[in-house]
Design an enzyme around this catalytic site. Structure first.
Site, PDB file in Angstrom:
ATOM      1  N   ASP A  35       0.850  -1.331   0.125  1.00 32.78           N
ATOM      2  CA  ASP A  35       0.077  -0.080   0.042  1.00 32.78           C
ATOM      3  C   ASP A  35       0.968   1.127  -0.073  1.00 32.78           C
ATOM      4  O   ASP A  35       1.968   1.203   0.108  1.00 32.78           O
ATOM      5  CB  ASP A  35      -0.827   0.017   1.353  1.00 32.78           C
ATOM      6  CG  ASP A  35      -1.896   1.000   0.986  1.00 32.78           C
ATOM      7  OD1 ASP A  35      -1.962   1.947   0.936  1.00 32.78           O
ATOM      8  OD2 ASP A  35      -3.377   0.162   1.077  1.00 32.78           O
ATOM      9  N   ALA A 119     -20.396  -2.101  -6.779  1.00 30.16           N
ATOM     10  CA  ALA A 119     -21.688  -1.866  -7.261  1.00 30.16           C
ATOM     11  C   ALA A 119     -22.045  -0.624  -8.332  1.00 30.16           C
ATOM     12  O   ALA A 119     -22.928  -0.512  -8.920  1.00 30.16           O
ATOM     13  CB  ALA A 119     -22.671  -1.799  -6.227  1.00 30.16           C
ATOM     14  N   TYR A 149     -15.276   6.427 -11.513  1.00 27.72           N
ATOM     15  CA  TYR A 149     -14.957   5.248 -10.720  1.00 27.72           C
ATOM     16  C   TYR A 149     -15.430   3.987 -11.148  1.00 27.72           C
ATOM     17  O   TYR A 149     -14.795   3.131 -11.324  1.00 27.72           O
ATOM     18  CB  TYR A 149     -15.310   5.622  -9.112  1.00 27.72           C
ATOM     19  CG  TYR A 149     -15.185   4.596  -8.135  1.00 27.72           C
ATOM     20  CD1 TYR A 149     -13.961   4.304  -7.748  1.00 27.72           C
ATOM     21  CD2 TYR A 149     -16.162   3.819  -7.782  1.00 27.72           C
ATOM     22  CE1 TYR A 149     -13.807   3.126  -6.822  1.00 27.72           C
ATOM     23  CE2 TYR A 149     -16.297   2.964  -6.584  1.00 27.72           C
ATOM     24  CZ  TYR A 149     -14.942   2.504  -6.135  1.00 27.72           C
ATOM     25  OH  TYR A 149     -14.835   1.577  -5.413  1.00 27.72           O
ATOM     26  N   LYS A 192     -17.206   6.785   3.972  1.00 23.90           N
ATOM     27  CA  LYS A 192     -18.681   6.765   3.473  1.00 23.90           C
ATOM     28  C   LYS A 192     -19.649   6.692   4.504  1.00 23.90           C
ATOM     29  O   LYS A 192     -19.426   7.069   5.468  1.00 23.90           O
ATOM     30  CB  LYS A 192     -18.662   5.133   2.923  1.00 23.90           C
ATOM     31  CG  LYS A 192     -17.440   5.013   1.811  1.00 23.90           C
ATOM     32  CD  LYS A 192     -17.475   3.728   1.374  1.00 23.90           C
ATOM     33  CE  LYS A 192     -16.838   3.738  -0.200  1.00 23.90           C
ATOM     34  NZ  LYS A 192     -17.214   2.711  -1.028  1.00 23.90           N
ATOM     35  N   ALA A 193     -21.053   6.656   3.917  1.00 21.93           N
ATOM     36  CA  ALA A 193     -22.150   7.088   4.739  1.00 21.93           C
ATOM     37  C   ALA A 193     -22.116   6.729   6.140  1.00 21.93           C
ATOM     38  O   ALA A 193     -22.327   7.088   7.323  1.00 21.93           O
ATOM     39  CB  ALA A 193     -23.421   6.922   3.985  1.00 21.93           C
ATOM     40  N   GLN A 220     -32.856   8.546  -0.155  1.00 19.57           N
ATOM     41  CA  GLN A 220     -32.096   7.751  -1.077  1.00 19.57           C
ATOM     42  C   GLN A 220     -31.708   6.221  -0.371  1.00 19.57           C
ATOM     43  O   GLN A 220     -31.596   6.257   0.705  1.00 19.57           O
ATOM     44  CB  GLN A 220     -30.853   8.294  -1.506  1.00 19.57           C
ATOM     45  CG  GLN A 220     -29.758   8.621  -0.508  1.00 19.57           C
ATOM     46  CD  GLN A 220     -29.844  10.379   0.002  1.00 19.57           C
ATOM     47  OE1 GLN A 220     -31.093  10.376   0.300  1.00 19.57           O
ATOM     48  NE2 GLN A 220     -28.784  10.918   0.515  1.00 19.57           N
ATOM     49  N   THR A 221     -31.914   5.086  -0.980  1.00 19.81           N
ATOM     50  CA  THR A 221     -31.774   4.042  -0.599  1.00 19.81           C
ATOM     51  C   THR A 221     -30.545   3.242  -0.772  1.00 19.81           C
ATOM     52  O   THR A 221     -30.016   3.281  -2.147  1.00 19.81           O
ATOM     53  CB  THR A 221     -33.003   3.143  -1.017  1.00 19.81           C
ATOM     54  OG1 THR A 221     -32.920   3.177  -2.550  1.00 19.81           O
ATOM     55  CG2 THR A 221     -34.425   3.664  -0.296  1.00 19.81           C
ATOM     56  N   ARG A 222     -29.987   2.173  -0.104  1.00 17.70           N
ATOM     57  CA  ARG A 222     -28.805   1.472  -0.212  1.00 17.70           C
ATOM     58  C   ARG A 222     -28.878   0.279   0.491  1.00 17.70           C
ATOM     59  O   ARG A 222     -29.688   0.120   1.538  1.00 17.70           O
ATOM     60  CB  ARG A 222     -27.468   2.251   0.282  1.00 17.70           C
ATOM     61  CG  ARG A 222     -27.069   3.551  -0.732  1.00 17.70           C
ATOM     62  CD  ARG A 222     -26.632   3.142  -1.868  1.00 17.70           C
ATOM     63  NE  ARG A 222     -26.123   4.321  -2.665  1.00 17.70           N
ATOM     64  CZ  ARG A 222     -26.772   5.378  -3.284  1.00 17.70           C
ATOM     65  NH1 ARG A 222     -28.135   5.164  -3.408  1.00 17.70           N
ATOM     66  NH2 ARG A 222     -26.300   6.416  -3.792  1.00 17.70           N
TER      67      ARG A 222
END
Ligand code: NAD
Length: 337
Positions: A35, A119, A149, A192-193, A220-222
């Protein structure tokens, strides 16, 4: 005695790569991690860790030398805020990393290669409403990812397919759906969220200020998948004979507002949502896990509530340790426990 299998994990200083190194060590492999940086929050379990920039061809040759298998997770990436604002940088850096790592792996005689897709490769036109149909693997085409991306991920998926067909390198590809958990980026702009909401709620709790900012209307959905399930799924896929891209995520869809409510419940702190302008990504997204179950005979097992509980506890600890930075004095934080 049989020789110990040697594997390379790229992105081993990052969230999923760091957890994957630990998983592979427990499974008995000799592991090299590579990395740009060492893991931030705990020491690596890798036998060998090299700090290398994998955009550079010679570094990819060094990284892949002497290993039997590669898990390619290195990427310049982040949450929606980062992905929607750095298209050129992301496409340039990730294309270099993936082109060079795969070719170096081939020249080094690597037998099996895992690639971490996303996704985000799915077409924007299938994700325009909150109650979307879960995305099946074949929905990827005709291609129309929302961001650079996603386009780069899709091209590298195809590169893996061609390397398998043309050169016999066994490639495996998983499309991750929103992986979260402890030891992930929780601050600084790439989070992230789930991590961002855990941080915001922890800060709100410690400061005694109930207002919580959410990007967009929060409808908004995930679906969200806990890290332990992600690394278990990667490993199962790598050991399987399935070479087409496979969804790897949960198939329970929630709104961002619901996600915030679950975290608020875990924190034991009531929040008042304030919806502000901000990047939201596609309107709705869920994983269709029919093929995942058929191929691996398995599906993610950790519930959203349990995964968020483990994640929130860790992030609240980080926030407490960094309390002065957030203007939440520890004394006040302790008092509000
Ligand atoms: P992360 O940012 O924590 O880890 C990626 C690592 O890659 C970082 O440590 C970074 O330093 C390293 N890296 C970046 N550029 C490099 C370079 N030039 N040379 C060497 N290393 C470099 O992200 P993560 O969440 O652990 O994601 C791992 C992989 O999974 C990525 O390929 C990502 O695109 C993919 N993915 C993640 C999610 C998710 O929800 N976390 C979803 C879909 C796909």
């Amino acid at each position: 005695m049989a020789r110990q299998t040697k594997v390379l994990v790229t992105g081993a200083g990052g969230f999923i790569g760091h957890h994957l190194v630990t998983h592979l060590k427990r499974a008995g492999y000799w592991v090299r991690g590579v990395d740009l940086k060492l893991p931030e929050f705990s020491a690596t379990d890798a036998d060998d860790f090299k700090v290398l920039d994998l955009r550079v061809w010679e570094n990819c040759r060094e990284a892949t030398s002497g290993v039997d298998e590669v898990y390619a997770l290195a990427a310049d990436m982040g949450g929606m805020g980062f992905i929607s604002a750095h298209h050129a940088q992301i496409l340039h850096n990730n294309a270099l990393i993936n082109l060079h790592t795969l070719e170096a792996a081939r020249l080094s005689g690597v037998r099996r290669y895992f690639y971490s897709s996303s996704a985000c490769i799915y077409p924007e036109y299938l994700q325009g409403k909150t109650d979307v149909a879960p995305l099946r693997e074949e929905d990827a085409y005709p291609a129309a990812p929302q961001d650079a991306y996603g386009w780069e991920k899709l091209v590298t998926e195809r590169l893996c397919m061609h390397y398998r067909e043309d050169y016999g390198l066994e490639t495996r590809v998983a499309r991750f759906h929103n992986i979260f958990g402890p030891l992930g980026t929780w601050d600084g702009g790439r989070e992230k969220a789930p991590a961002a909401l855990c941080r915001k709620i922890a800060i709100a709790k410690l400061a005694g200020n109930s207002e919580l900012e959410i990007w967009g209307d929060g409808e908004q959905t995930r679906s969200f998948c806990y890290i332990d399930d992600c690394v278990a799924g990667i490993y199962r896929l790598m050991r399987s004979e399935h070479h087409d891209p496979l969804n790897l995520g949960q198939d329970r869809m929630v709104t961002i507002n619901q996600l915030a409510d679950i975290i608020s419940e875990i924190a034991g702190f009531r929040i008042v949502k304030k919806h502000i302008t901000g990047p939201q990504g596609v309107r709705g997204r869920n994983s269709d896990n029919t093929r995942l179950r058929a191929v691996l005979g398995w599906q993610p097992e950790v519930s959203l509530e349990e995964g968020l509980r483990r994640t929130y506890v860790w992030i609240e600890e980080q926030v407490r340790a960094a309390a002065p930075r957030f203007g939440t004095p520890n004394s006040k934080a302790q008092a509000s426990r």
